[in-house]
Design a protein around this motif. Sequence first.
Motif, PDB file in Angstrom:
ATOM      1  N   ALA A 144       0.811  -1.220   0.000  1.00 11.06           N
ATOM      2  CA  ALA A 144       0.000   0.000   0.000  1.00 11.06           C
ATOM      3  C   ALA A 144       0.840   1.265   0.000  1.00 11.06           C
ATOM      4  O   ALA A 144       0.380   2.325  -0.426  1.00 11.06           O
ATOM      5  N   LEU A 145       2.111   1.158   0.433  1.00 12.61           N
ATOM      6  CA  LEU A 145       2.927   2.351   0.623  1.00 12.61           C
ATOM      7  C   LEU A 145       3.906   2.629  -0.508  1.00 12.61           C
ATOM      8  O   LEU A 145       4.309   3.771  -0.704  1.00 12.61           O
ATOM      9  N   ILE A 146       4.285   1.584  -1.240  1.00 15.77           N
ATOM     10  CA  ILE A 146       5.326   1.728  -2.271  1.00 15.77           C
ATOM     11  C   ILE A 146       4.699   1.756  -3.657  1.00 15.77           C
ATOM     12  O   ILE A 146       3.839   0.934  -3.990  1.00 15.77           O
ATOM     13  N   PHE A 172      15.232   1.624   2.169  1.00 18.61           N
ATOM     14  CA  PHE A 172      15.729   2.090   0.880  1.00 18.61           C
ATOM     15  C   PHE A 172      14.580   2.257  -0.111  1.00 18.61           C
ATOM     16  O   PHE A 172      14.611   3.157  -0.953  1.00 18.61           O
ATOM     17  N   LEU A 173      13.551   1.419  -0.029  1.00 16.83           N
ATOM     18  CA  LEU A 173      12.393   1.578  -0.899  1.00 16.83           C
ATOM     19  C   LEU A 173      11.733   2.934  -0.682  1.00 16.83           C
ATOM     20  O   LEU A 173      11.312   3.594  -1.641  1.00 16.83           O
ATOM     21  N   PHE A 174      11.645   3.364   0.580  1.00 16.69           N
ATOM     22  CA  PHE A 174      11.054   4.672   0.863  1.00 16.69           C
ATOM     23  C   PHE A 174      11.935   5.788   0.309  1.00 16.69           C
ATOM     24  O   PHE A 174      11.433   6.839  -0.100  1.00 16.69           O
ATOM     25  N   CYS A 175      13.227   5.560   0.301  1.00 17.65           N
ATOM     26  CA  CYS A 175      14.148   6.538  -0.288  1.00 17.65           C
ATOM     27  C   CYS A 175      13.891   6.682  -1.791  1.00 17.65           C
ATOM     28  O   CYS A 175      13.793   7.796  -2.315  1.00 17.65           O
ATOM     29  N   THR A 176      13.731   5.553  -2.488  1.00 25.96           N
ATOM     30  CA  THR A 176      13.496   5.626  -3.936  1.00 25.96           C
ATOM     31  C   THR A 176      12.103   6.144  -4.265  1.00 25.96           C
ATOM     32  O   THR A 176      11.859   6.571  -5.400  1.00 25.96           O
ATOM     33  N   LEU A 187      20.423  15.699  -3.922  1.00 24.15           N
ATOM     34  CA  LEU A 187      20.498  16.677  -2.843  1.00 24.15           C
ATOM     35  C   LEU A 187      19.542  16.333  -1.707  1.00 24.15           C
ATOM     36  O   LEU A 187      19.825  16.584  -0.536  1.00 24.15           O
ATOM     37  N   LEU A 188      18.395  15.741  -2.054  1.00 20.55           N
ATOM     38  CA  LEU A 188      17.388  15.401  -1.054  1.00 20.55           C
ATOM     39  C   LEU A 188      17.768  14.171  -0.235  1.00 20.55           C
ATOM     40  O   LEU A 188      17.438  14.078   0.948  1.00 20.55           O
ATOM     41  N   THR A 189      18.428  13.210  -0.861  1.00 21.49           N
ATOM     42  CA  THR A 189      18.624  11.901  -0.229  1.00 21.49           C
ATOM     43  C   THR A 189      20.079  11.512  -0.012  1.00 21.49           C
ATOM     44  O   THR A 189      20.350  10.562   0.728  1.00 21.49           O
ATOM     45  N   GLY A 190      21.003  12.195  -0.669  1.00 21.93           N
ATOM     46  CA  GLY A 190      22.400  11.774  -0.613  1.00 21.93           C
ATOM     47  C   GLY A 190      22.730  10.685  -1.609  1.00 21.93           C
ATOM     48  O   GLY A 190      23.886  10.275  -1.733  1.00 21.93           O
ATOM     49  N   GLN A 191      21.721  10.187  -2.350  1.00 21.78           N
ATOM     50  CA  GLN A 191      21.958   9.181  -3.384  1.00 21.78           C
ATOM     51  C   GLN A 191      22.553   9.865  -4.614  1.00 21.78           C
ATOM     52  O   GLN A 191      22.058  10.901  -5.058  1.00 21.78           O
TER      53      GLN A 191
END
Length: 278
Positions: A69-71, A155-159, A219-223
């Motif tokens: 439901a979240l991704i 990491f999924l929330f990061c992407t 810039l937002l995530t460091g990725q």
Amino acid sequence: MGLEDASGIWCDSKEDIRNISTTYFKDLYSSSPIANDIEFWSLVETKVTTEMNLELLKPANRLKKFLLALITKNQTAFVPNRLIHDNIVIAHELLHVLKTKKMKFNFLALKLDMAKAYDRVSSVSYFLKINRECGSVFQPSKGLRQGDPISPYLFLFCTEGLSLLLQEAERKKQIQGCSLGSDCSAISHLLFADDVILFCQAIPSQAESLKDILTRYGLLTGQLVNFDKSSLFFSSDTPLDTRDNLRRILEIRNVNWINSYLASLQLLGNLKLILSIT
């Protein structure tokens, strides 16, 4: 034996090789400044309900059952009831269309190599040993903790941030995804954990929009994107001068990665399927 430094100068002394190597890995394992982007946070929808939150606050790990439901549906790795094969099939079909069919517009596919995905181990120190000589010690300062069972989900929330930025760009007509047919939805991106394929029209304005999105996401995530290992693929009718121009805009060297990359994804998908069955 020697190495190029950051300025492209060839160095062959032992001290220079040691310093270049240490600097490279120190930068690789260092955190990047995180931007406070208010406009971006306005794009994030509230998805966690009160009931979900009560479950998540319990002692056991309850996150996994809510991932569906979240991704976003563009991500097929680590999400229950989704198979990485789903995106592999879609990627195969989209790239087959680009390779073999005449299209009204030319499109490009950009396969990203994320340079800073799962590369931090906390509470350790590193040094490099080159030709039996040790360099200076440094400590990592970024990333997700390796070995933590929840780190793939975080990491999924990061992407999800990248998905939000791409979806917003589509809504603003800054990029246009590729479609399998007139009755099919356009697809701007497919996610396989930290593997990403982006699609847009092969024109400078959309390539520049993609580059801006990737910069903002970093810039937002460091990725950060490793552009040296990322690759481009163009629809068959894309003129050579257009390809060269878009490669310069996106700072990509590699082209026509399609066969080897999809083969590796298929192998990964088969392995995950076997593991899930056994």
